[in-house]
Motif scaffolding. Structure first.
Motif, PDB file in Angstrom:
ATOM      1  N   LEU A  77      25.468  19.151  69.115  1.00 49.70           N
ATOM      2  CA  LEU A  77      24.368  19.620  69.590  1.00 49.70           C
ATOM      3  C   LEU A  77      24.536  20.027  71.060  1.00 49.70           C
ATOM      4  CD1 LEU A  77      21.627  21.589  68.985  1.00 49.70           C
ATOM      5  CD2 LEU A  77      20.511  19.235  69.292  1.00 49.70           C
ATOM      6  N   SER A  78      24.943  19.142  71.792  1.00 54.02           N
ATOM      7  CA  SER A  78      25.058  19.488  73.359  1.00 54.02           C
ATOM      8  C   SER A  78      26.424  20.502  73.599  1.00 54.02           C
ATOM      9  CB  SER A  78      25.744  17.794  73.894  1.00 54.02           C
ATOM     10  OG  SER A  78      24.585  16.960  73.489  1.00 54.02           O
ATOM     11  N   SER A 103      23.462  14.231  52.695  1.00 52.50           N
ATOM     12  CA  SER A 103      22.745  15.469  51.701  1.00 52.50           C
ATOM     13  C   SER A 103      22.248  16.270  52.787  1.00 52.50           C
ATOM     14  CB  SER A 103      21.938  14.794  50.661  1.00 52.50           C
ATOM     15  OG  SER A 103      20.864  14.424  51.323  1.00 52.50           O
ATOM     16  N   CYS A 104      21.591  17.288  52.097  1.00 49.37           N
ATOM     17  CA  CYS A 104      21.010  18.301  53.225  1.00 49.37           C
ATOM     18  C   CYS A 104      19.807  17.626  53.699  1.00 49.37           C
ATOM     19  CB  CYS A 104      20.806  19.498  52.426  1.00 49.37           C
ATOM     20  SG  CYS A 104      22.166  20.826  52.206  1.00 49.37           S
ATOM     21  N   GLU A 105      19.205  16.895  52.518  1.00 55.42           N
ATOM     22  CA  GLU A 105      17.798  16.265  52.814  1.00 55.42           C
ATOM     23  C   GLU A 105      18.080  15.136  54.037  1.00 55.42           C
ATOM     24  OE1 GLU A 105      17.590  18.508  49.486  1.00 55.42           O
ATOM     25  OE2 GLU A 105      18.916  16.845  49.831  1.00 55.42           O
ATOM     26  N   ASP A 106      19.156  14.646  54.041  1.00 53.94           N
ATOM     27  CA  ASP A 106      19.510  13.520  54.967  1.00 53.94           C
ATOM     28  C   ASP A 106      19.286  14.166  56.458  1.00 53.94           C
ATOM     29  OD1 ASP A 106      19.463  11.285  53.291  1.00 53.94           O
ATOM     30  OD2 ASP A 106      21.706  11.560  52.830  1.00 53.94           O
ATOM     31  N   VAL A 111      18.428  16.700  62.152  1.00 51.62           N
ATOM     32  CA  VAL A 111      18.178  17.797  62.975  1.00 51.62           C
ATOM     33  C   VAL A 111      16.737  18.027  63.352  1.00 51.62           C
ATOM     34  CG1 VAL A 111      20.108  18.984  61.705  1.00 51.62           C
ATOM     35  CG2 VAL A 111      17.582  19.586  60.912  1.00 51.62           C
ATOM     36  N   GLU A 112      15.791  17.482  62.681  1.00 51.88           N
ATOM     37  CA  GLU A 112      14.535  17.366  63.283  1.00 51.88           C
ATOM     38  C   GLU A 112      14.314  16.486  64.339  1.00 51.88           C
ATOM     39  OE1 GLU A 112       9.996  16.395  61.743  1.00 51.88           O
ATOM     40  OE2 GLU A 112      11.653  16.421  60.018  1.00 51.88           O
ATOM     41  N   LYS A 113      14.885  15.426  64.408  1.00 51.27           N
ATOM     42  CA  LYS A 113      14.870  14.241  65.221  1.00 51.27           C
ATOM     43  C   LYS A 113      15.500  14.893  66.671  1.00 51.27           C
ATOM     44  CE  LYS A 113      14.028  10.039  66.655  1.00 51.27           C
ATOM     45  NZ  LYS A 113      12.917   9.257  66.567  1.00 51.27           N
ATOM     46  N   LEU A 114      16.667  15.831  66.520  1.00 49.71           N
ATOM     47  CA  LEU A 114      17.178  16.232  67.782  1.00 49.71           C
ATOM     48  C   LEU A 114      16.565  17.557  68.082  1.00 49.71           C
ATOM     49  CD1 LEU A 114      20.956  15.301  66.677  1.00 49.71           C
ATOM     50  CD2 LEU A 114      19.514  14.517  68.721  1.00 49.71           C
ATOM     51  N   GLY A 115      15.648  18.263  67.307  1.00 50.85           N
ATOM     52  CA  GLY A 115      15.166  19.449  67.740  1.00 50.85           C
ATOM     53  C   GLY A 115      16.045  20.632  67.605  1.00 50.85           C
ATOM     54  N   VAL A 116      16.828  20.440  66.580  1.00 52.64           N
ATOM     55  CA  VAL A 116      17.889  21.514  66.456  1.00 52.64           C
ATOM     56  C   VAL A 116      17.179  22.650  65.928  1.00 52.64           C
ATOM     57  CG1 VAL A 116      19.790  22.627  65.229  1.00 52.64           C
ATOM     58  CG2 VAL A 116      19.522  20.000  65.774  1.00 52.64           C
ATOM     59  N   THR A 117      17.561  24.103  66.319  1.00 48.17           N
ATOM     60  CA  THR A 117      17.021  25.303  66.210  1.00 48.17           C
ATOM     61  C   THR A 117      17.589  26.246  65.404  1.00 48.17           C
ATOM     62  OG1 THR A 117      17.255  26.491  68.347  1.00 48.17           O
ATOM     63  CG2 THR A 117      15.022  25.025  68.092  1.00 48.17           C
ATOM     64  N   SER A 118      17.122  27.424  64.949  1.00 47.59           N
ATOM     65  CA  SER A 118      18.055  28.394  64.271  1.00 47.59           C
ATOM     66  C   SER A 118      18.965  29.048  65.138  1.00 47.59           C
ATOM     67  CB  SER A 118      16.903  29.571  63.339  1.00 47.59           C
ATOM     68  OG  SER A 118      16.163  30.067  64.414  1.00 47.59           O
ATOM     69  N   SER A 119      18.759  28.990  66.304  1.00 47.88           N
ATOM     70  CA  SER A 119      19.464  29.759  67.450  1.00 47.88           C
ATOM     71  C   SER A 119      20.696  28.915  67.915  1.00 47.88           C
ATOM     72  CB  SER A 119      18.658  30.328  68.647  1.00 47.88           C
ATOM     73  OG  SER A 119      18.060  29.092  69.152  1.00 47.88           O
ATOM     74  N   ILE A 122      25.620  25.988  65.499  1.00 48.45           N
ATOM     75  CA  ILE A 122      25.929  24.978  64.749  1.00 48.45           C
ATOM     76  C   ILE A 122      26.030  25.388  63.286  1.00 48.45           C
ATOM     77  CG2 ILE A 122      25.530  22.636  63.931  1.00 48.45           C
ATOM     78  CD1 ILE A 122      24.816  21.637  66.324  1.00 48.45           C
ATOM     79  N   PHE A 123      27.143  25.195  62.742  1.00 44.29           N
ATOM     80  CA  PHE A 123      27.361  25.468  61.026  1.00 44.29           C
ATOM     81  C   PHE A 123      27.492  23.934  60.618  1.00 44.29           C
ATOM     82  CE2 PHE A 123      29.084  28.828  63.758  1.00 44.29           C
ATOM     83  CZ  PHE A 123      28.716  30.158  62.953  1.00 44.29           C
ATOM     84  N   ILE A 124      26.904  24.018  59.618  1.00 47.99           N
ATOM     85  CA  ILE A 124      26.804  22.820  58.837  1.00 47.99           C
ATOM     86  C   ILE A 124      27.183  22.948  57.212  1.00 47.99           C
ATOM     87  CG2 ILE A 124      25.184  20.811  57.800  1.00 47.99           C
ATOM     88  CD1 ILE A 124      23.352  20.865  60.171  1.00 47.99           C
ATOM     89  N   GLN A 125      28.116  22.009  56.824  1.00 48.24           N
ATOM     90  CA  GLN A 125      28.692  22.285  55.596  1.00 48.24           C
ATOM     91  C   GLN A 125      28.466  20.768  54.915  1.00 48.24           C
ATOM     92  OE1 GLN A 125      30.009  24.421  53.447  1.00 48.24           O
ATOM     93  NE2 GLN A 125      29.818  23.228  52.049  1.00 48.24           N
ATOM     94  N   PRO A 126      27.479  20.649  53.857  1.00 44.48           N
ATOM     95  CA  PRO A 126      27.371  19.477  53.092  1.00 44.48           C
ATOM     96  C   PRO A 126      28.373  19.436  52.194  1.00 44.48           C
ATOM     97  CG  PRO A 126      25.654  20.907  52.525  1.00 44.48           C
ATOM     98  CD  PRO A 126      26.642  21.696  53.506  1.00 44.48           C
TER      99      PRO A 126
END
Length: 398
Positions: A77-78, A103-106, A111-119, A122-126
């Motif tokens: 994220l940095s 998993s996506c749920e994990d 991402v919530e703890k780090l404050g990741v936003t839609s902008s 970062i691309f995530i592939q589970p």
């Protein structure tokens, strides 16, 4: 023939001795020194300053639940935001996180703890990913302009036979060659064994010019990060802690870690001898640490008002140290948060006396506290505010 096929062909030739007469497929001409020195050079040497090269591979190793996934995601994220991480600058770039252990749920929790936003770039592939994982990865990297790909974990990506050095080198080399050729970095996340040493063959470390280890040490279970790098600057066993914004920061040197450990033991010693002041020489004799560490702990506790001293501090009348009266009545209040009770984390993992250590707010890596020049603007966080945090959040981490 695409880049991946070229890399595979190169490996096949080197292994099988193919060469003369087979020039139509791959037959490179070595650089003369003049050509080598005058070749076009990439102005970006590092994706993460003095740590992750712009082109190449690296690895982060830790025991399960010690926080390697969270550290890797915080780093990613940095880079995506172009903000400093653990005191080192990053070059803003798109990031791919291949999450094969979670998993996506994990990942939602991370991402919530780090404050990741839609902008965020970062691309995530589970899990799962295709059987031809390397080709799929290169395709995703090229189509999305990825500059940092984080593979969590190495074993699930390559599915290697444990301890097979040759297989590891043969499988990892083509992707390493492509990273250097196309211009991206691959960070592998890997497990350590019970002894703290990475699992599998020594080829893993050999293939990664930057090799990082994250571990928990001592009774307070403080996280310590160190690196072994061929280029750049090593992390020389630095303490890593989570600030109140959920971002990881350098929280001192390994000596600071030792001082915090001994601080607790000094408190226990003085509590056991409540009413009887103890000299520094006696405290040193009772502590399982170097004298300088004990002296720094005593000085820090006295400065913080955690202990009091009597005596003249001279021959025949040495200083004697006691717990401060308020501490004797109310219990310890260290200069860093101490949590003695076990709690259940968000992911259902029980914490092990987690400790959030005090961090330097002037070097806050949280992106909302850095301006466009990379200067920290978070000057309001006091040590007391950090001390008020009851849960350091590490227990949700893989």
């Amino acid at each position: 023939m695409n880049e991946f096929e070229v890399a595979k062909q190169l490996e096949a030739q080197s292994q099988n001795g193919n060469g003369v007469g087979d020039q139509g497929k791959f037959w490179p001409e070595p650089f003369s020194m003049q050509q080598f020195l005058s070749r076009p050079k990439d102005s970006t040497l590092y994706r993460w300053e003095n740590t992750l090269a712009a082109r190449g591979t690296s690895m982060i190793v830790a025991l399960p639940r010690d926080g390697k996934t969270y550290l890797a995601l915080n780093l990613g994220l940095s880079v995506a935001r172009g903000v400093p991480f653990l005191g080192r600058k990053t070059v803003q770039s798109p990031v791919l996180y291949v999450s094969l252990d979670n998993s996506c749920e994990d990942m939602d929790q991370f991402v919530e703890k780090l404050g990741v936003t839609s902008s965020d770039q970062i691309f995530i592939q589970p899990s799962p990913i295709p059987d031809n994982a390397e080709e799929w990865l290169v395709d995703v990297i090229k189509r999305n302009g990825i500059k940092l790909a984080i593979i969590d974990t190495l074993q699930r990506f390559f599915q290697l036979e444990e301890g097979d050095y040759c297989e590891a080198v043969n499988r990892m080399t083509p992707l390493d060659n492509l990273a250097k050729d196309i211009g991206f970095h691959v960070l592998y996340v890997h497990h350590a064994g019970k002894n703290g040493v990475y699992l599998g063959t020594t080829a893993y470390k050999a293939m990664c010019p930057t090799f990082m280890e994250l571990m928990r040490v001592g009774e307070l279970q403080q996280r310590v990060l160190k690196s072994d790098q061929r280029t750049g600057t090593n992390f020389d066993s630095v303490a890593v802690a989570m600030n109140k914004h959920g971002w990881l920061e350098v929280a001192g040197t390994y000596e600071d870690v030792q001082v915090r450990e001994i601080t607790v033991k000094i408190h226990e010693l003085l509590e056991a001898h409540e009413g009887d002041g103890q000299t520094e020489s006696y405290i040193r004799k009772e502590m399982p640490a170097r004298g300088i560490i004990v002296s720094k702990a005593i000085k820090g506790m006295h400065k913080a008002g955690e202990i009091e001293r009597t005596g003249g501090g001279k021959k025949g009348d040495p200083f004697k140290y006691h717990l401060a009266k308020t501490l004797s009545a109310e219990g310890p209040s260290y200069s860093f948060p101490f949590e003695g009770e076990k709690k259940t984390g968000l992911a259902g993992q029980e914490s092990k006396n987690m400790t959030q250590v005090q961090v330097n707010s002037k070097k806050n890596s949280s992106p909302e506290f850095w301006d466009k020049n990379g200067t920290s603007t978070d000057e309001q966080n006091s040590a007391r505010e950090l001390r008020d945090e009851q849960n350091d959040g590490w227990e949700i981490l893989e």
